[in-house]
Scaffold this active site. Structure first.
Site, short mmCIF file in Angstrom:
data_model
loop_
_atom_site.label_atom_id
_atom_site.label_comp_id
_atom_site.label_asym_id
_atom_site.label_seq_id
_atom_site.Cartn_x
_atom_site.Cartn_y
_atom_site.Cartn_z
N ASN A 167 3.51 -4.30 -1.11
CA ASN A 167 3.57 -2.93 -0.60
C ASN A 167 2.47 -2.07 -1.23
OD1 ASN A 167 6.23 -3.57 0.61
ND2 ASN A 167 6.91 -3.49 -1.52
N HIS A 194 -2.13 -12.32 -7.31
CA HIS A 194 -2.04 -12.56 -5.87
C HIS A 194 -1.70 -11.26 -5.15
CE1 HIS A 194 -0.79 -15.08 -2.29
NE2 HIS A 194 -0.16 -13.94 -2.03
N GLU A 195 -0.67 -10.57 -5.61
CA GLU A 195 -0.25 -9.35 -4.94
C GLU A 195 -1.29 -8.25 -5.07
OE1 GLU A 195 2.25 -9.72 -3.02
OE2 GLU A 195 2.76 -11.66 -3.91
N HIS A 219 -4.11 -8.44 -2.56
CA HIS A 219 -3.73 -7.93 -1.24
C HIS A 219 -4.04 -6.44 -1.08
CE1 HIS A 219 -1.88 -11.26 0.77
NE2 HIS A 219 -0.95 -11.46 -0.15
N GLU A 263 -2.94 -14.45 3.10
CA GLU A 263 -2.26 -15.19 2.04
C GLU A 263 -3.18 -16.21 1.36
OE1 GLU A 263 0.30 -14.07 0.95
OE2 GLU A 263 1.10 -12.88 2.59
#
Length: 407
Positions: free
Chosen positions: A195, A225-226, A229, A248
């Site tokens: 988010n 990883h997050e 994004h 991803e």
């Protein structure tokens, strides 16, 4: 009118140009982990809420055009108990006493940047919170109170700062949002979710005993990883869910690259091979395998794409691509891509064009061979002893319907 989960807008009220739709609605909290989920802590009976919207669950919290290519700005106001923290995509502009209930506060958030509905969020409850900062970016880490004594917040902030240091340099694009919160939540269906400015993590990343090095490496990997994004997925977003793999796969590849170049976990590529790549090999061997870039007819099909091919095989193929075109070319192409499509949507073709322009090469055949076809090549070894000599040969093939032979 309400029809099968959709609100139908009468065409006689829609005019050319701008339209304003105002909707009053009420909806129950979710208990499935999707939408706005409600959890009652069995230890102290405190209530916690968190949202989970990917791929098609934002509409379970509020009416919206729930697809990734319809980006919007968001402005949120909430009323909640005074002991609660309210977390969303932006920093709160004010917290004031409720004029109608002395037990509550009104939390007002400013208008956000433009992004897709599935990465908007709302989290609320009497969280324990730790605070830090990376340059001018406020950092916060939240967890329910009864679990707070088990969280090694120093590790979380260390891995987070290592990520910002690497990604802002690699992408040559400053962090595009106002703050960076990380919220550890219970009963979470996934490992984590990116988010905007408010990443959620499953409580499985909290250990009640001292964490091993492997556990810390995994936590670092997921945090990175997050964070990747925020640029690749949130700043620039796939136009439709057939591009989920690039979101991803890119984040998976970039997390390992960030670990290799900016953390203590130099064994990251061995871990990548043992976990991500083996997951990909396994799922690519099933009859249910599919191409990395594949058609997705609707959001129900989108849910089936969260697999080892979308994550592990896609990341492995990107790693191969970097080897073929070179680190510098790949990095330059990614930087140009982020600048060109910031706060908008893109396709695989858009991404490959930027890499082609950066390297002066064509990636059409590579894309056909590796992204748009399924399966793996098989290698068979044959040997024979004859007249005192050992004769041997290797035969490579691509068995299976739809599998593509790659030489």
């Amino acid at each position: 009118s309400h029809n099968n989960g959709h609100l139908i807008l009468p065409d006689e009220f829609i005019k050319k140009g701008k339209n304003l739709i105002s909707i009053n609605f009420k909806t129950p909290y979710s208990r499935t982990g999707n939408g706005l989920h409600k959890f009652i802590d069995p230890d102290d009976k405190e209530i916690y809420l968190y949202s989970q919207f990917e791929a098609f669950h934002a509409n379970k919290m509020f009416p919206c055009f729930d697809q990734p290519d319809l980006k919007a700005t968001y402005q949120l106001t909430t009323e909640a108990p005074k002991s609660w923290k309210i977390i969303s995509s932006t920093l709160q502009s004010s917290i004031l006493p409720s004029p109608t209930n002395i037990e509550n506060n009104i939390h007002t958030f400013p208008i956000s940047e433009k992004f897709s509905p599935y990465v908007f969020s709302l989290h609320a409850g009497p969280f324990h919170v730790w605070e830090d900062k990376y340059n001018n970016i406020p950092l916060k880490l939240y967890v329910r109170r009864s679990l707070s004594s088990y969280v090694n917040f120093a590790d979380w902030f260390q891995y987070t700062k290592e990520g910002f240091s690497f990604f802002e340099g690699y992408f040559a694009y400053p962090y595009p949002f106002s703050k960076y919160d990380q919220i550890i939540v219970p009963e979470f269906n996934f490992g984590a979710m990116e988010n905007v400015g408010a990443v959620t993590f499953s409580e499985r990343f909290v250990s009640r005993s001292l964490m091993t090095r492997a556990q810390k490496e995994n936590l670092s990997d997921v945090i990175l990883h997050e964070m990747a994004h925020m640029w690749f997925g949130n700043l620039v977003t796939m136009k439709w869910w057939n591009g989920l793999w690039l979101n991803e796969s890119f984040a998976t590849y970039m997390a390992s690259l960030a670990q290799e170049r900016g953390s203590q976990f130099s064994e990251t590529w061995e871990s990548f091979f043992e976990k991500m790549k083996q997951w990909a090999y396994s799922e690519d061997s099933f009859q249910t395998n599919h191409a990395i870039e594949t058609k997705v007819a609707n959001t129900e099909e989108a849910f089936t794409q969260f697999d080892g091919i979308t994550y592990g095989k896609g990341a492995s193929v990107l790693k191969q691509l970097v080897f073929f075109i070179g680190d510098d070319t790949f990095q330059k192409g990614v930087q140009n891509y982020l600048k060109r499509y910031a706060f908008s949507n893109s396709t695989l073709k858009d991404f490959l064009v930027e890499l082609e322009l950066a390297g002066g090469i064509s990636l059409r055949k590579w894309s056909k061979d590796w992204l748009e076809s399924k399966g793996t090549n098989e290698i068979e070894f044959f040997s024979e002893c004859s007249d005192g000599f050992l004769k041997w040969k290797i035969i490579q093939s691509a068995n299976g319907e739809g599998n593509r032979y790659r030489d």
